[in-house]
Design a protein around this motif. Structure first.
Motif, PDB file in Angstrom:
ATOM      1  N   GLY A 118       2.785   9.511  12.116  1.00 42.32           N
ATOM      2  CA  GLY A 118       1.031   9.237  12.871  1.00 42.32           C
ATOM      3  C   GLY A 118       0.669   8.479  11.458  1.00 42.32           C
ATOM      4  N   THR A 119      -0.810   8.865  11.270  1.00 51.83           N
ATOM      5  CA  THR A 119      -1.341   7.872   9.970  1.00 51.83           C
ATOM      6  C   THR A 119      -2.717   9.025   9.566  1.00 51.83           C
ATOM      7  OG1 THR A 119      -0.729   6.138  10.937  1.00 51.83           O
ATOM      8  CG2 THR A 119      -2.661   6.035   8.778  1.00 51.83           C
ATOM      9  N   LYS A 120      -2.499   9.652   7.859  1.00 56.45           N
ATOM     10  CA  LYS A 120      -3.346  10.371   7.627  1.00 56.45           C
ATOM     11  C   LYS A 120      -5.176   9.584   8.200  1.00 56.45           C
ATOM     12  CE  LYS A 120      -0.859  13.415   5.451  1.00 56.45           C
ATOM     13  NZ  LYS A 120      -0.710  13.759   3.707  1.00 56.45           N
ATOM     14  N   GLU A 121      -5.821  10.046   8.238  1.00 53.89           N
ATOM     15  CA  GLU A 121      -7.474   9.356   7.780  1.00 53.89           C
ATOM     16  C   GLU A 121      -8.155   8.716   7.051  1.00 53.89           C
ATOM     17  OE1 GLU A 121     -11.706  10.283   9.801  1.00 53.89           O
ATOM     18  OE2 GLU A 121     -10.758  11.843   7.967  1.00 53.89           O
ATOM     19  N   ALA A 122      -7.016   9.103   6.091  1.00 60.23           N
ATOM     20  CA  ALA A 122      -8.031   7.912   4.961  1.00 60.23           C
ATOM     21  C   ALA A 122      -7.019   6.559   4.383  1.00 60.23           C
ATOM     22  CB  ALA A 122      -7.363   8.798   3.679  1.00 60.23           C
ATOM     23  N   ASP A 123      -5.629   6.790   5.090  1.00 61.48           N
ATOM     24  CA  ASP A 123      -4.800   5.378   5.496  1.00 61.48           C
ATOM     25  C   ASP A 123      -5.152   4.883   6.411  1.00 61.48           C
ATOM     26  OD1 ASP A 123      -3.003   6.940   2.670  1.00 61.48           O
ATOM     27  OD2 ASP A 123      -1.250   7.648   4.650  1.00 61.48           O
ATOM     28  N   ALA A 124      -5.503   5.370   7.344  1.00 60.47           N
ATOM     29  CA  ALA A 124      -5.933   4.835   8.568  1.00 60.47           C
ATOM     30  C   ALA A 124      -7.193   3.751   8.155  1.00 60.47           C
ATOM     31  CB  ALA A 124      -5.938   6.005  10.131  1.00 60.47           C
ATOM     32  N   HIS A 125      -8.054   4.279   7.818  1.00 62.86           N
ATOM     33  CA  HIS A 125      -9.003   3.002   6.912  1.00 62.86           C
ATOM     34  C   HIS A 125      -8.691   2.319   6.402  1.00 62.86           C
ATOM     35  CE1 HIS A 125     -11.712   7.189   7.719  1.00 62.86           C
ATOM     36  NE2 HIS A 125     -11.514   7.032   8.638  1.00 62.86           N
ATOM     37  N   GLU A 126      -7.766   3.071   5.298  1.00 63.06           N
ATOM     38  CA  GLU A 126      -7.130   1.624   4.333  1.00 63.06           C
ATOM     39  C   GLU A 126      -6.636   0.975   5.278  1.00 63.06           C
ATOM     40  OE1 GLU A 126      -4.445   0.776   0.383  1.00 63.06           O
ATOM     41  OE2 GLU A 126      -4.943   2.696   1.138  1.00 63.06           O
ATOM     42  N   LEU A 127      -5.940   1.201   6.333  1.00 63.98           N
ATOM     43  CA  LEU A 127      -5.197   0.167   7.161  1.00 63.98           C
ATOM     44  C   LEU A 127      -5.776  -0.792   7.607  1.00 63.98           C
ATOM     45  CD1 LEU A 127      -2.498  -0.505   8.028  1.00 63.98           C
ATOM     46  CD2 LEU A 127      -2.305   1.022   9.792  1.00 63.98           C
ATOM     47  N   LEU A 128      -6.981  -0.290   8.360  1.00 62.48           N
ATOM     48  CA  LEU A 128      -7.676  -1.120   9.339  1.00 62.48           C
ATOM     49  C   LEU A 128      -9.127  -2.066   8.179  1.00 62.48           C
ATOM     50  CD1 LEU A 128     -10.069  -1.712  11.377  1.00 62.48           C
ATOM     51  CD2 LEU A 128     -11.496   0.222  10.762  1.00 62.48           C
ATOM     52  N   LEU A 129      -9.061  -1.042   6.893  1.00 63.27           N
ATOM     53  CA  LEU A 129      -9.536  -2.658   5.844  1.00 63.27           C
ATOM     54  C   LEU A 129      -8.573  -3.749   6.032  1.00 63.27           C
ATOM     55  CD1 LEU A 129     -11.526  -0.544   3.308  1.00 63.27           C
ATOM     56  CD2 LEU A 129     -12.750  -1.857   4.543  1.00 63.27           C
ATOM     57  N   LEU A 160      -7.897   2.740  19.511  1.00 64.57           N
ATOM     58  CA  LEU A 160      -7.427   2.437  18.547  1.00 64.57           C
ATOM     59  C   LEU A 160      -6.957   3.146  17.143  1.00 64.57           C
ATOM     60  CD1 LEU A 160      -9.197  -1.196  19.375  1.00 64.57           C
ATOM     61  CD2 LEU A 160      -6.911  -0.142  20.302  1.00 64.57           C
ATOM     62  N   TYR A 161      -6.221   4.524  17.042  1.00 67.16           N
ATOM     63  CA  TYR A 161      -6.244   4.565  15.871  1.00 67.16           C
ATOM     64  C   TYR A 161      -4.504   4.843  16.198  1.00 67.16           C
ATOM     65  CZ  TYR A 161      -6.023   8.001  12.085  1.00 67.16           C
ATOM     66  OH  TYR A 161      -5.911   8.553  10.954  1.00 67.16           O
ATOM     67  N   PRO A 162      -4.693   4.756  14.468  1.00 66.94           N
ATOM     68  CA  PRO A 162      -2.898   3.803  14.458  1.00 66.94           C
ATOM     69  C   PRO A 162      -1.847   4.927  14.003  1.00 66.94           C
ATOM     70  CG  PRO A 162      -4.402   3.581  11.809  1.00 66.94           C
ATOM     71  CD  PRO A 162      -5.183   4.110  13.416  1.00 66.94           C
ATOM     72  N   ILE A 163      -0.963   5.426  16.088  1.00 66.00           N
ATOM     73  CA  ILE A 163      -0.795   6.080  15.663  1.00 66.00           C
ATOM     74  C   ILE A 163       0.192   5.726  16.582  1.00 66.00           C
ATOM     75  CG2 ILE A 163      -2.322   7.877  17.162  1.00 66.00           C
ATOM     76  CD1 ILE A 163      -1.417  10.307  15.999  1.00 66.00           C
ATOM     77  N   GLY A 164       1.853   6.500  16.332  1.00 65.71           N
ATOM     78  CA  GLY A 164       2.538   6.501  17.218  1.00 65.71           C
ATOM     79  C   GLY A 164       2.971   7.593  17.867  1.00 65.71           C
ATOM     80  N   MET A 165       4.328   7.332  18.852  1.00 61.76           N
ATOM     81  CA  MET A 165       5.123   8.560  19.701  1.00 61.76           C
ATOM     82  C   MET A 165       5.422   9.498  18.395  1.00 61.76           C
ATOM     83  SD  MET A 165       4.314   7.799  22.181  1.00 61.76           S
ATOM     84  CE  MET A 165       5.542   9.178  23.350  1.00 61.76           C
ATOM     85  N   ASP A 166       6.086   8.629  17.303  1.00 60.62           N
ATOM     86  CA  ASP A 166       6.753   9.409  16.315  1.00 60.62           C
ATOM     87  C   ASP A 166       6.610   9.351  14.995  1.00 60.62           C
ATOM     88  OD1 ASP A 166       7.848   6.928  16.585  1.00 60.62           O
ATOM     89  OD2 ASP A 166      10.379   7.356  16.390  1.00 60.62           O
ATOM     90  N   ALA A 187       1.182  -1.120   0.299  1.00 59.33           N
ATOM     91  CA  ALA A 187       0.000   0.188   0.052  1.00 59.33           C
ATOM     92  C   ALA A 187       0.595   1.378  -0.182  1.00 59.33           C
ATOM     93  CB  ALA A 187      -0.794  -0.349   0.974  1.00 59.33           C
ATOM     94  N   ASP A 188       2.362   1.604   0.678  1.00 62.45           N
ATOM     95  CA  ASP A 188       3.118   2.411   0.616  1.00 62.45           C
ATOM     96  C   ASP A 188       1.884   3.510   1.170  1.00 62.45           C
ATOM     97  OD1 ASP A 188       5.054   3.722  -0.265  1.00 62.45           O
ATOM     98  OD2 ASP A 188       4.767   4.339  -1.964  1.00 62.45           O
ATOM     99  N   PHE A 189       1.799   3.791   2.004  1.00 65.33           N
ATOM    100  CA  PHE A 189       0.897   4.725   2.849  1.00 65.33           C
ATOM    101  C   PHE A 189       2.068   6.023   2.354  1.00 65.33           C
ATOM    102  CE2 PHE A 189      -1.006   1.594   4.741  1.00 65.33           C
ATOM    103  CZ  PHE A 189      -2.288   1.567   4.330  1.00 65.33           C
ATOM    104  N   ALA A 190       1.221   6.962   1.859  1.00 66.56           N
ATOM    105  CA  ALA A 190       1.693   8.611   2.313  1.00 66.56           C
ATOM    106  C   ALA A 190       2.474   9.097   3.397  1.00 66.56           C
ATOM    107  CB  ALA A 190       1.127   9.748   0.945  1.00 66.56           C
ATOM    108  N   SER A 191       1.456   9.274   4.727  1.00 62.73           N
ATOM    109  CA  SER A 191       1.116   9.467   5.410  1.00 62.73           C
ATOM    110  C   SER A 191       2.249   9.241   6.328  1.00 62.73           C
ATOM    111  CB  SER A 191       0.195   9.685   6.206  1.00 62.73           C
ATOM    112  OG  SER A 191      -0.558   8.187   6.726  1.00 62.73           O
ATOM    113  N   TRP A 192       3.079   8.116   6.184  1.00 62.65           N
ATOM    114  CA  TRP A 192       5.242   7.169   6.658  1.00 62.65           C
ATOM    115  C   TRP A 192       5.271   7.996   5.616  1.00 62.65           C
ATOM    116  CZ3 TRP A 192       1.968   2.230   7.058  1.00 62.65           C
ATOM    117  CH2 TRP A 192       0.152   1.995   8.348  1.00 62.65           C
TER     118      TRP A 192
END
Length: 138
Positions: free
Chosen positions: A103-114, A95-101, A52-57
């Motif tokens: 983050g994940t944009k909402e659209a990416d978080a939705h795709e990650l959840l799926l 349970l939103y996918p985010i860490g200490m250093d 998927a290569d998420f842009a927010s990462w």
């Protein structure tokens, strides 16, 4: 007559021996293919995430180990009857996918959840996809 009987017996023996043996080409044709071992849900999930290569990462993303904490928790929350909104809310499931250093944009978080639900608890995939559609996130 003895020569004919001996010749016939030798011929029958030779044919029986030849019929019982097969060439290496015959063995290859008769060999059954070995079943492919099943791919684990962890491998399926991580392969899909890497693809998927998420842009927010792009600058800094989670490690595989950090990501693997989420899918089972998402599945548990879904099994308990919770919604995507609840799971991703800070006051709810948290349970939103985010860490200490990272983050994940909402659209990416939705795709990650799926991707996580598809690999770990596919029976909830359609439910999650519908919730995301209804909320405009998919």
């Amino acid at each position: 007559m003895r020569i004919r009987t001996a010749t016939a017996a030798a011929l029958v023996t030779a044919l029986a021996f030849t019929a019982g043996c097969s060439s290496s080409d015959d063995n290859k044709a008769e060999a059954k293919p070995k079943p492919t071992p099943p791919i684990s849900k962890t491998t399926r999930f991580l392969n899909a995430v890497h693809e998927a290569d998420f842009a927010s990462w792009a600058d800094k993303g989670p490690t595989d180990e950090e990501l693997l904490d989420y899918p089972a928790q998402w599945c548990d929350a879904l099994a308990a009857g919770h919604s995507v909104d609840y799971m991703f809310s800070g006051g709810g499931g948290d349970l939103y996918p985010i860490g200490m250093d990272w983050g994940t944009k909402e659209a990416d978080a939705h795709e990650l959840l799926l991707l996580g639900v598809t690999a770990y608890c596919p029976k909830y995939r359609e439910q999650v996809a519908q919730e995301l559609r209804d909320g405009g996130g998919y």
